[in-house]
Design a protein around this motif. Structure first.
Motif, short mmCIF file in Angstrom:
data_model
loop_
_atom_site.label_atom_id
_atom_site.label_comp_id
_atom_site.label_asym_id
_atom_site.label_seq_id
_atom_site.Cartn_x
_atom_site.Cartn_y
_atom_site.Cartn_z
N TYR A 104 31.61 34.95 41.49
CA TYR A 104 30.46 34.99 40.08
C TYR A 104 29.88 35.78 40.71
O TYR A 104 29.78 37.01 39.60
N HIS A 105 28.90 36.61 41.30
CA HIS A 105 28.50 37.21 41.45
C HIS A 105 29.27 38.77 42.08
O HIS A 105 28.67 39.80 40.69
N THR A 114 37.82 43.53 41.61
CA THR A 114 37.66 42.98 43.33
C THR A 114 37.71 41.76 43.27
O THR A 114 37.89 41.63 43.89
N LEU A 115 36.64 40.90 42.58
CA LEU A 115 37.11 39.74 42.88
C LEU A 115 39.19 39.68 42.70
O LEU A 115 39.45 38.14 43.70
N ARG A 116 39.69 39.76 41.53
CA ARG A 116 41.25 39.27 41.47
C ARG A 116 42.23 40.42 42.97
O ARG A 116 42.32 39.87 43.34
N GLY A 117 41.58 41.48 43.27
CA GLY A 117 41.92 41.72 44.53
C GLY A 117 41.86 40.81 45.68
O GLY A 117 42.24 40.67 46.27
N LEU A 118 40.53 40.10 46.18
CA LEU A 118 40.96 38.80 46.85
C LEU A 118 41.38 37.76 46.49
O LEU A 118 41.51 36.91 47.58
N PHE A 120 44.13 37.76 45.52
CA PHE A 120 45.30 38.04 46.11
C PHE A 120 45.50 38.55 47.67
O PHE A 120 46.26 38.73 48.44
N ASP A 121 44.56 37.72 48.37
CA ASP A 121 44.42 38.99 49.84
C ASP A 121 43.97 37.50 50.51
O ASP A 121 43.12 36.81 50.77
N TYR A 122 45.20 37.64 51.43
CA TYR A 122 45.54 36.43 52.33
C TYR A 122 44.11 35.80 53.51
O TYR A 122 43.80 35.24 53.14
N ALA A 123 43.57 37.43 53.77
CA ALA A 123 42.63 37.46 55.11
C ALA A 123 41.37 37.01 53.79
O ALA A 123 40.83 35.81 54.98
N PHE A 124 41.23 37.05 53.60
CA PHE A 124 40.29 36.85 52.24
C PHE A 124 40.00 35.92 52.23
O PHE A 124 39.35 34.22 52.60
N LEU A 143 37.49 31.76 36.99
CA LEU A 143 36.93 32.63 36.48
C LEU A 143 37.73 33.46 35.98
O LEU A 143 36.55 34.49 35.11
N LEU A 144 38.50 33.73 36.69
CA LEU A 144 39.34 34.64 35.61
C LEU A 144 40.67 33.19 34.77
O LEU A 144 41.88 33.80 35.14
#
Length: 172
Positions: A104-105, A114-118, A120-124, A143-144
């Motif tokens: 949200y933030h 940045t949200l989209r990248g996270l 798709f980031d397995y570690a996150f 959110l997307l």
């Protein structure tokens, strides 16, 4: 007080989260100072304080007023950015509120990529799952809604949620 307008509407916000925001904007404030301010705002009925769980929320009208004040002063996005910075490492967020609301933030700060990248980031995603539950990942994907690839991630997590809720190691 106006910076409280960055938080989601109709949600109890943990007091330590408010302290983190205020501390990012004014490093001279101590936790005691922040607590005194929250008590005064509660006494003035500008917030509602939840004593047993140490949280706050605002009436919708006050929330809208604060958000409008930030937007008018062109401080809405920079305040979100300061708060995101205060959360620290996105792979080791400080608390449940941060894990459940980082998306949200980021979106409100104009950091959609940045949200989209996270997402798709397995570690996150693995860290988020271990800190929360599959619903928190699904909520970030929601959110997307116009991004079909993100929607597929959310749908996949939803379809496997009955397994990964109790066996989080199955996420890998």
């Amino acid at each position: 007080y106006h910076v409280l307008g960055i938080f989601p509407e109709d949600m109890w916000i943990p007091a330590p989260t408010v302290y983190r925001l205020w501390g990012a904007l004014n490093p001279d404030l101590t936790e005691t100072d922040c607590d005194d301010i929250l008590n005064e705002l509660d006494n003035l009925s500008l917030i509602e304080r939840q004593q047993d769980a140490d949280g706050i929320r605002m009436h919708d009208l006050l929330h809208d007023y604060n958000r409008n004040k930030l937007t008018t002063a062109k401080r809405y996005i920079p305040t979100h950015e300061s708060f995101i910075g205060a959360l620290g490492d996105k792979y080791a967020l400080p608390d449940d509120y941060a894990w459940r609301n980082i998306g949200y933030h980021l979106l409100e700060a104009g950091q959609k990529d940045t949200l989209r990248g996270l997402i798709f980031d397995y570690a996150f995603l693995d860290a988020k799952l271990h800190a929360t539950d599959p619903n928190a990942i699904i909520a970030d994907c929601d959110l997307l809604p116009d991004d079909t690839t993100v929607t597929l991630v959310g749908d996949t997590v939803m379809l496997s949620s009955h397994i990964i809720t109790n066996q989080k190691d199955q996420f890998s």
